[in-house]
Design a protein around this motif. Structure first.
Motif, PDB file in Angstrom:
ATOM      1  N   CYS A 603     -31.860   7.571   6.997  1.00  0.00           N
ATOM      2  CA  CYS A 603     -32.471   8.008   8.259  1.00  0.00           C
ATOM      3  C   CYS A 603     -33.946   8.301   8.036  1.00  0.00           C
ATOM      4  CB  CYS A 603     -31.760   9.242   8.821  1.00  0.00           C
ATOM      5  SG  CYS A 603     -31.938  10.722   7.814  1.00  0.00           S
ATOM      6  N   CYS A 620     -31.535   4.993  10.666  1.00  0.00           N
ATOM      7  CA  CYS A 620     -31.272   5.847  11.829  1.00  0.00           C
ATOM      8  C   CYS A 620     -32.491   6.718  12.075  1.00  0.00           C
ATOM      9  CB  CYS A 620     -30.060   6.740  11.584  1.00  0.00           C
ATOM     10  SG  CYS A 620     -28.513   5.842  11.316  1.00  0.00           S
ATOM     11  N   PRO A 628     -28.650   5.720  15.846  1.00  0.00           N
ATOM     12  CA  PRO A 628     -28.998   4.488  15.120  1.00  0.00           C
ATOM     13  C   PRO A 628     -30.227   3.792  15.679  1.00  0.00           C
ATOM     14  CG  PRO A 628     -27.209   4.067  16.631  1.00  0.00           C
ATOM     15  CD  PRO A 628     -27.467   5.547  16.698  1.00  0.00           C
TER      16      PRO A 628
END
Length: 1014
Positions: A603, A620, A628
């Motif tokens: 992420c 993400c 996402p």
């Protein structure tokens, strides 16, 4: 008498308006639990306008305000609001700006705090100064601004009418004062953001001037929005935030809102009434798929009252798989009360059988840089994406729960011993060196094997360090061999120059197993050419050449635990492009036989580091939601389609910019991953069972990008299906029971495209009205330079050049365009064949360009050979501007600290060569296409106001102070052409040597627009 009239006039007007005066005195404080939050401005009020408000607590059109009570002031004047260190343009991982004001009350950084809540609007009592040199824009940056801990901001801007304006569009409440008109301005917010700040005690609110895109120069290693431009002339007399009467929280049962069929995309909307609402409410949810298709769901009407809490469930009946953007709106009739914006993914049923053998993984900060530290938050994301490596900082039990192996690599045998003691399943890999370098000058050049120049000569300091590194490498390797005979030793994840130096000095082959590659790639296309050693595929090829040249042909290349960081921060790459790049990067690595590939990060980070070249490379978005990006779905599609598959072959396409890579599946059948670099190119291929896009959708049944027809085989009456697929930069997965066989380029199948090989032929833009520099139809306008240009040959350390011998010919017509210029290299020419060739065309009469142009471009008929167009201009001061990248200056870029100590970094003298990532790393000027295309390139310049540079300045070398003085004059066109191109893992010749040019011009769009993230 005149003096009397001046005094009596305003008093008389005020008396007439008094009965309908919108400003009324207010007694008492506003309840803390109410809808309105008046903000005290006294901490930043320092201006006296003479507006003459008699009361400090007032109500205007039912909105309460706390006016300025500070002695000698009646308003907060934004004229000083600014970005304090804009001139330094720092490259720090944690920007000082992102920490908030260094000193409380700093007029450059007006910062307020309001309770965490969902706000419908902020109301201002304000007017803009009558000085037209001052901007009438005020901006609000709302969220958390805490530097290394957290930076999450939502930006809103509004224009404020001036004191001398009698009326303004959309504003009905105007207060006449001795200073002029003051306006009640509603700045709509309406964003349900409180759920993202449950761990914050208050929201930060910076009030500042207009925000502009800021891309650092010379090295574009930070991408932000900053207060840039003319000072704001806005005077704020009162500021009040209005809570939404209904507070809203949107969640789902799935981490990151990643759904897997047969699940439905269901969201839970929790509503809490905190104020009165007239009429009944509804919820409306709209999901927009990756391809733009929308689906909407609406609830029945319901009522809300103060103190009431409701939970509504909304299921979006999406038809398309993949990435979706969703907006959930709380509606009062046709009026939006509040909205929540997020993303979700709809993935097909997980059919993977061989995840435990997968080569794919990703980086994971595991709590650092404001990332999640809970394995039950990130673990499901690994599983659904089909990733096998990662979760570095979690326990062995947590990794085992989610089927993840520790993707980290130790730096010594002792460290490996500690890690394997904690986790026996950890792969036994050791790196000899981690982001080490001998010196700055040693890495700011092209490795010797590619230039044909004599070997680099180390000075005493460099030799001393090299000797110490040699001993260190021997010690690490021997200790590892003794303690862990089965462990794999990779020689570094640093620069190729270090590998070359050790290879040249014959480092013992028995003490390492592979060359460890770590290519940052950043914003570069996956197909970026050598000698750019920061690019993924190019660096793999360069590593292979170094190993082969110095006698290590048996040594494979591996990629280390940090590789490939295409980021989506402002102005860098779009979400769509990032997804495409990741898939293509992975395919390139698989063609090279890389056994473990760990790009990206699970992420984005959530602190100031997110604005760096690394921080927004995630699959993400940042926490707390971890929703996402398209790249998450693209990675999931890749791992699902290549589950258990092995690289089979590269299929010949007949084009250097059309790719088709075949993999054999474990259970039978084949999958071919195909794409092109720019635009659209149709291909014909037989034996296709289905074709999927990067989102996992079947193109044969649901997309205009494919057609299918049945053809007779020439051998008899048998029938075969032939599929025509439109390739774009977004890869397509073509599946069949057998190999595809031939792949042929085809004409466009879109209605109305006629017989063109691609879509309708592009044309040069005509709006805003361009200024033509040259039609390029007459060579008599130009002087072909015969002497070498040393600047072109040495300035770009990652791309030195050699003088070429080009033939320029006027051509009456070529592929539908008339009066064009043909440019063809003649071979052989002196110098290393790895170096691209160049030739210069100088205008005999330089053309002055009116105004402030923002973009230059021309029509090019490309050969797919990765040539390049370079532009040169001079400004009114005589300063020369060339589009080969800004020169190093000032501080050494901070990311070089990864390769050397702080002491070495501080001692490094800036070299007068191009800085990192400046030599058109977005490939805007590259001829990496076939057929006619308008090639455009952003020009240098400065924003009005303090004079901060435009985003494109990092791409331009200047010979003066780096400030453009208008007018500009166009002087030179430079054409760069390589001998061959790297196509996956092989160098090939292009089918056609020449390129064709036409219609050189400049245009005048906004600098932010022309530098929009590709």
């Amino acid at each position: 008498m005149k003096l009397l009239n001046i005094i009596i006039g305003p008093l008389f007007i005020c008396a007439l308006l008094h009965a309908a005066d919108p400003l009324q005195p207010r007694k008492g404080e506003v309840p803390a639990s109410g809808l309105y939050v008046p903000v005290s401005l006294d901490g930043y009020a320092s201006d006296k306008s003479g507006a003459g408000f008699a009361e400090s607590h007032v109500t205007v059109a039912n909105v309460p305000f706390d006016l300025v009570t500070k002695a000698g002031a009646d308003n907060f004047f934004l004229k000083s609001a600014a970005w304090p260190d804009w001139k330094e343009d720092p490259s720090k991982y944690t920007a000082d700006y992102d920490k908030g004001p260094a000193v409380a009350g700093d007029p450059q950084r007006p910062m307020f705090k309001v309770p965490v809540a969902d706000y419908s609007a902020v109301y201002l009592l304000a007017a803009c100064d009558n000085d037209r040199a001052l901007s009438n824009v005020v901006s609000f940056r709302i969220g958390a601004m805490d530097g290394a801990r957290r930076v999450t901001l939502h930006d809103f801007s509004v224009k404020v009418p001036r004191f001398d304006e009698a009326k303004a569009a959309g504003i009905s409440t105007i207060i006449a004062t001795p200073a002029g008109n003051v306006f009640l301005i509603k700045v709509p917010l309406g964003l349900a953001m409180a759920q993202d700040f449950t761990d914050e005690w208050a929201l930060d609110v910076e009030v500042t001037k207009e925000l502009q895109l800021a891309v650092r120069a010379p090295d574009p290693c930070r991408f932000n929005y900053r207060p840039i431009g003319p000072p704001s002339g806005v005077h704020v007399f009162g500021m009040t935030f209005a809570r939404s009467p209904v507070q809203m929280k949107v969640t789902s049962d799935e981490v990151g809102h990643v759904f897997v069929e047969p699940q439905k995309a269901t969201f839970h909307v929790d509503l809490r009434g905190v104020g009165r609402v007239n009429n009944k409410l509804t919820l409306e949810a709209t999901a927009t798929a990756f391809d733009g298709e929308t689906v909407t769901a609406t609830t029945e009407e319901f009522e809300m009252a103060v103190g009431v809490q409701l939970r509504k469930h909304m299921t979006l009946p999406v038809k398309r798989r993949g990435y979706h953007e969703v907006r959930i709106r709380l509606m009062n009739g046709r009026t939006e009360v509040l909205r929540r914006e997020t993303t979700f993914a709809m993935l097909p049923t997980d059919t993977r059988k061989h995840r435990d053998e997968s080569p794919f993984g990703t980086w994971d900060f595991g709590g650092a840089h404001f990332t999640p530290s809970d394995p039950d938050l990130v673990g499901p994301l690994y599983v659904k994406a089909g990733l096998r490596y990662g979760m570095f900082n979690y326990s062995a039990e947590a990794r085992k729960k989610y089927g993840v192996l520790n993707g980290h690599e130790s730096k010594s045998a002792d460290l490996l011993a500690k890690k394997t003691a904690d986790d026996p399943l950890m792969p036994q890999n050791v790196l000899i060196f981690h982001e080490h370098a001998i010196s700055g000058p040693h890495i700011i050049r092209t490795p010797d094997v590619f230039t044909g120049r004599p070997a680099y000569k180390m000075d005493v300091t460099e030799q001393t360090k090299f000797d110490a590194m040699w001993k260190e490498a021997l010690d690490i390797a021997k200790a590892t061999r003794a303690q862990f005979p089965q462990a794999k030793l990779a020689f570094g994840n640093g620069n190729p120059h270090l590998m070359e130096e050790f290879a040249r000095h014959k480092f013992p082959a028995e003490l390492f197993d592979s060359r460890g590659n770590e290519a940052g790639s950043f914003m570069r296309m996956p197909e970026t050419q050598p000698l750019d050693f920061v690019a993924n595929n190019a660096s793999l090829w360069m590593d292979r050449q170094i190993l082969d040249h110095y006698g290590y042909k048996d040594k494979p290349i591996t990629q280390c635990y940090e590789v490939c960081y295409p980021s989506t921060n402002p102005g860098n790459l779009s979400l769509k492009t990032q997804a495409s790049y990741y898939v293509r990067h992975m395919i390139h690595s698989l063609v090279w036989g890389i056994p473990v590939i760990r790009p990206s990060c699970i992420c984005d980070v959530g602190n100031s580091y997110q604005f760096s070249n690394w921080g927004s490379c995630g699959l993400c978005f940042a926490k707390p939601e971890l929703s996402p990006k398209p790249s998450y779905v693209a990675m999931a599609t890749l791992t699902r389609q290549l589950d258990g598959a092995k690289f089979s072959r590269v299929i010949e396409t007949g084009s250097p910019v059309v790719y088709a890579v075949e993999f054999a599946k474990r259970e039978g059948g084949f999958v071919t991953v195909a794409w092109t670099l720019r635009g659209e190119q149709w291909i014909k291929c037989p034996n296709v069972a289905t074709a999927l896009d990067v989102m996992g959708n079947d193109l044969l049944t649901s997309d205009i990008r494919t057609t299918r027809m049945t053809i007779s085989l020439s051998s008899g009456n048998a029938i075969a299906a032939q599929t025509t697929v439109a390739l774009t930069p977004d890869p397509v997965f073509i599946l069949g029971e057998g190999p595809l066989g031939r792949v042929e380029l085809a004409k466009s199948q879109r209605p109305g495209d006629g017989d063109t090989a691609t879509t309708k032929r592009p044309v040069a833009p005509q709006s805003p009205k361009p200024v033509v520099i040259s039609s390029l139809a007459e060579l008599t306008e130009w002087q072909i330079e015969s002497e070498p240009n040393t600047e072109l040959e040495w300035f770009n350390f990652e791309c030195p050049r050699r003088k070429g011998d080009f033939e320029f010919v006027e051509v009456a017509e070529f592929e539908g365009e008339k009066q064009v210029l043909s440019v063809k290299p003649k071979l052989p020419v002196a110098g290393s064949p790895h170096l691209p060739m160049y030739s210069e065309l100088s205008l005999r009469k330089p053309i002055e360009l009116p105004g402030k142009p923002t973009e230059i471009g021309l029509m090019v008929n490309g050969n797919g050979g990765w040539g390049r167009i370079i532009f040169e201009l001079t400004d009114a001061s005589g300063q020369r501007w060339t589009s080969i990248g800004a020169a190093m200056k000032g501080e050494a870029t901070r990311w070089m600290a990864d390769w050397m100590s702080e002491k070495e970094l501080a001692a490094m003298k800036t070299m007068k060569v191009s800085d990192w990532n400046t030599n058109d790393v977005w490939q805007r000027s590259r001829i990496n296409f076939e057929g006619w295309r308008y090639l455009k390139f952003p020009l240098p310049g400065q924003y009005d106001g303090e004079g901060y540079h435009w985003p494109a300045n990092c791409n331009w070398k200047s010979t003066g102070d780096g400030v453009v003085k208008y007018p500009l004059r166009f002087t030179k066109l430079i054409i760069e052409l390589p001998e061959k191109v790297l196509y996956l893992n092989k160098m090939i010749a292009v089918p056609r040597a020449e390129v064709y040019l036409k219609g050189l011009q400049v245009t005048y769009e906004s600098p932010n627009k022309v530098f929009a993230a590709p």
